[in-house]
Scaffold this active site. Structure first.
Site, short mmCIF file in Angstrom:
data_model
loop_
_atom_site.label_atom_id
_atom_site.label_comp_id
_atom_site.label_asym_id
_atom_site.label_seq_id
_atom_site.Cartn_x
_atom_site.Cartn_y
_atom_site.Cartn_z
N LYS A 284 0.54 -0.97 0.46
CA LYS A 284 -0.17 -0.58 0.02
C LYS A 284 0.96 1.05 -0.47
O LYS A 284 1.73 1.08 0.32
CB LYS A 284 -0.90 0.10 1.23
CG LYS A 284 -1.99 -1.11 1.55
CD LYS A 284 -2.93 -0.83 2.13
CE LYS A 284 -4.00 -1.52 2.95
NZ LYS A 284 -5.11 -1.85 1.76
N ARG A 358 -10.63 -11.06 1.56
CA ARG A 358 -11.55 -12.17 0.99
C ARG A 358 -10.75 -13.99 1.34
O ARG A 358 -11.43 -14.30 1.34
CB ARG A 358 -11.85 -12.23 -0.14
CG ARG A 358 -10.35 -11.54 -0.99
CD ARG A 358 -10.76 -10.89 -2.89
NE ARG A 358 -10.94 -9.97 -2.20
CZ ARG A 358 -11.12 -8.63 -2.95
NH1 ARG A 358 -11.58 -8.74 -4.51
NH2 ARG A 358 -11.37 -7.60 -2.53
#
Ligand code: BES
Ligand code: MN
Ligand code: ZN
Length: 508
Positions: A284, A358
Site C-alpha cells: 500500500k 477475502r
C-alpha cells in the site's frame, strides 16, 4: 476504562453538581420565523423565568445536541444548570435520544462536573409508557459510548471523567433493566473499539487469541484457539498464504455461546482479523497506512457481539469465528501470480496480495459450513471501494437471502446504525475468472465492494443463508455522530447484530 454510574434515585445527602433540562425547539408564530426553546417537562416558577430569559436572549434555541452550561445559575437547589437541546418534538426518536445522551456526557466532561441530575420528564414526557424504556436505554448508550477513549499507552496526566448521572422523575422498575442493557451493549462496543485501537505491535494475532480467551472466561463463553499447526492441519491454504509474509503466527479463534437447545443449529458470525494490512507484496502507499491496524474491526465486532450475547444470556446457539493474521511483505510472502488452495480444494490465483481479507474469509467460511449453521454473517473491512461508494456513515451489506437481509435492515432501524444493500449480480462473476485457477482474488476496479462479496459468494453454498457486511468505511474514525470517538474505533455492528439476535426469527 471505568464507566460512569447511572441511577434512578437521589443519592443520600447533597444535590449533584447540576440539574439538566431538555428543551425542544419550536417556531413561534408571534415574531415571524424565530425559533425558541420549548419546555416539555413539569414546569415551575423558576423554569418559567429561565424560559422567559432564554426566549428574550435568543441565545439558546433548543437545536438538536446544542448544549449550554449555566454555571452558578441554580434551580431547585442545584448549583449549576445544563441546557440540552433536543430539536423538533415531532422528530424526537430513540436515535436522537442516544445523541442527547452523548451531548450531555460531553458538556458534563467539559464543565468538569462529577455528577449531574437529569430532569427526565423534560425529555420523555411525550413518549408513551410502552416506549419509554427504549428511549432511556438509547440515552444511556449515548452517554456511555461518548465516554470512550483509548489511553492504555499514554502517560497518565490527570484527566477529568464524569462520575455519575441520576435520572429524576422516572420510576425505577423497568428502567433499571434498560440502563443495565445499555451498560452491557456499550461495554461490548467499547471492547470492540479498544481491540481496534490497539496498535499492530500490541494486538498481534497471538495476543488477539489471548485477549479473547480471557474475555471468554470472564463472561462464560467457550473459546478455542487454533495455532499455526492446527490451521495447517485444516489445510487453510488461502489463510496461510496471507500469513506467509509475516513473522507473526496466525490464529483461528472460535467463541461459542450455547444458550439454545442442544439440537438448535447455531448462528455463525465470522470476522476478518487482519491485525495490520500493509498490502503485502502489492504494498500500500504510505499515506494513512497506519490506519490499517483497524483491519480487524470485523473480528472486533464478532468479539463484541459474543461478549454481549453471553452477558444477555440469549437463548440461542451462536458461534463467533475469527481468522487473524498480519498481511506483510517478506522473503516468504506470497506473490502476485501465485496460486493458493483453499481448505475445500478450490484454487485461487493471487492477482493482488492486498485483496487478502477475502482469502482468509474464504477458508473461515468453509470451516463454518462444515459445522452446518442455520445462518452466516460475516464482518470485514474488505474494500476501499465501499468507502468510495457509501462513505463512512453506513456499512455495505450483501448476501444470498432476502429474508436475512431484511432482518438486518429492520435491526438497523431500531438501533440507529445504518446499512445499505449492494447487489451481487451474476454478471460480476465474469471479472473474477482466472486462466490458471478456479477464481482470482481481484479483477478490474469497478464495483469493487460487490466484487469482494462475489468472491466470498463463490465459497458459500447457496443452501446457507449468508450476508456479508463490508465495514471498511464505517468502523473507525467516525466524525458524523457525537457518540462515536472521531479518532478511535467506532465498534459498528455490535449493537445492531445483538438486537438482531435478540429478536431472531428463524429463516425460511
Ligand atoms: N483492508 C483493505 C480495505 C480497506 C481500505 C479497509 C480502506 C479500510 C480502509 C483491503 O484488504 C484491501 O486492501 N482491499 C483492496 C482490494 C483490491 C486490491 C481488490 C482495495 O480495496 O483496494
Ligand atoms: Mn488489503
Ligand atoms: Zn485488508
Amino acid at each position: 476504562m471505568s464507566q460512569p454510574k447511572i441511577d434512578f434515585s437521589e443519592r443520600a445527602g447533597a444535590k449533584t453538581d447540576a440539574l439538566v433540562l431538555g428543551w425542544f425547539q419550536e417556531e413561534t408564530k408571534e415574531k415571524g420565523k424565530r425559533v425558541t426553546p420549548h419546555f416539555a417537562g413539569k414546569s415551575n416558577k423558576e423554569i418559567e423565568q429561565l424560559l422567559a430569559r432564554l426566549r428574550a436572549s435568543n441565545h439558546f434555541t433548543g437545536k438538536r445536541n446544542e448544549t449550554d452550561l449555566l454555571r452558578f445559575y441554580g434551580l431547585e437547589g442545584y448549583p449549576n444548570t445544563i441546557l440540552l437541546g433536543l430539536g423538533s418534538a415531532q422528530k424526537w426518536n430513540t436515535e436522537f435520544s442516544r445523541q442527547a445522551g452523548a451531548a450531555l456526557y460531553h458538556i458534563q466532561k467539559r464543565g468538569r462536573l462529577k455528577g449531574v441530575t437529569l430532569q427526565a420528564d423534560s425529555l420523555f414526557s411525550k413518549v408513551d409508557n410502552k416506549h419509554q424504556a427504549s428511549y432511556v436505554q438509547a440515552f444511556c448508550e449515548g452517554y456511555l459510548l461518548a465516554g470512550y477513549e483509548y489511553r492504555d499507552l499514554k502517560k497518565h496526566e490527570e484527566i477529568f471523567s464524569p462520575g455519575f448521572l441520576e435520572f429524576h422523575g422516572l420510576a425505577k422498575g423497568k428502567l433499571a433493566e434498560a440502563t443495565e442493557r445499555a451498560f452491557v451493549l456499550s461495554a461490548a462496543v467499547n471492547f470492540a473499539r479498544s481491540l481496534g485501537d490497539r496498535p499492530g505491535n500490541v494486538l498481534t494475532p497471538t495476543e488477539f487469541g489471548r485477549v479473547l480467551e480471557k474475555m471468554a472466561k470472564d463472561v462464560g463463553l467457550r473459546c478455542t484457539v487454533l495455532d499455526k499447526a492446527a490451521i495447517e492441519k485444516e489445510k487453510m491454504g488461502l489463510f496461510l498464504g496471507v500469513a506467509k509474509g509475516s513473522a507473526e503466527d496466525p490464529r483461528f479463534i472460535v467463541l461459542e455461546h450455547r444458550g439454545g437447545k442442544k439440537t438448535d443449529k447455531h448462528i455463525a458470525l465470522v470476522g476478518k482479523g487482519i491485525t495490520f494490512d500493509s498490502g503485502g507484496i502489492s504494498l500500500k502507499p504510505a499515506q494513512r497506512m497506519e490506519d490499517m491496524k483497524y483491519d480487524m474491526m470485523g473480528a472486533a465486532a464478532v468479539a463484541g457481539i459474543m461478549q454481549a450475547v453471553a452477558n444477555l444470556k440469549l437463548p440461542l446457539n451462536i458461534t463467533g469465528y475469527i481468522a487473524t493474521t498480519e498481511n506483510m511483505p517478506g522473503g516468504r510472502a506470497q506473490k502476485p501470480g501465485d496460486v493458493a488452495r483453499s481448505s475445500n480444494g478450490k484454487t485461487v490465483e493471487i492477482i493482488n496480495t492486498d485483496a487478502e481479507g477475502r482469502l482468509i474469509l474464504a477458508d473461515a467460511l468453509e470451516y463454518v459450513q462444515r459445522r452446518e449453521p442455520q445462518a452466516i454473517l460475516d464482518f470485514a473491512t474488505l474494500t476501499g471501494a465501499v468507502v468510495d461508494a457509501l462513505g463512512t456513515v453506513t456499512s455495505g451489506i450483501m448476501g444470498n437471502h432476502p429474508g436475512l437481509i431484511q432482518q438486518i435492515k429492520d435491526a438497523a432501524q431500531v438501533t440507529g446504525e445504518r446499512v445499505w444493500e449492494l447487489p451481487l449480480y451474476e454478471e460480476y462473476e465474469e471479472d473474477l475468472k482466472s486462466s490458471v485457477a478456479d477464481i482470482k482474488n481481484s479483477g478490474i476496479r469497478e464495483a469493487g465492494a460487490s466484487k469482494g462479496g462475489t468472491f466470498l459468494k463463490f465459497f458459500v453454498e447457496p443452501k446457507f443463508p449468508w450476508v456479508h457486511c463490508d465495514i471498511a468505511g464505517s468502523s473507525y474514525h467516525r466524525k458524523d455522530l457525537n457518540y462515536h470517538p472521531p479518532k478511535y474505533g467506532a465498534g459498528v455492528m455490535v449493537r445492531l447484530v445483538t438486537h438482531l439476535l435478540e429478536t431472531w426469527k428463524p429463516l425460511k
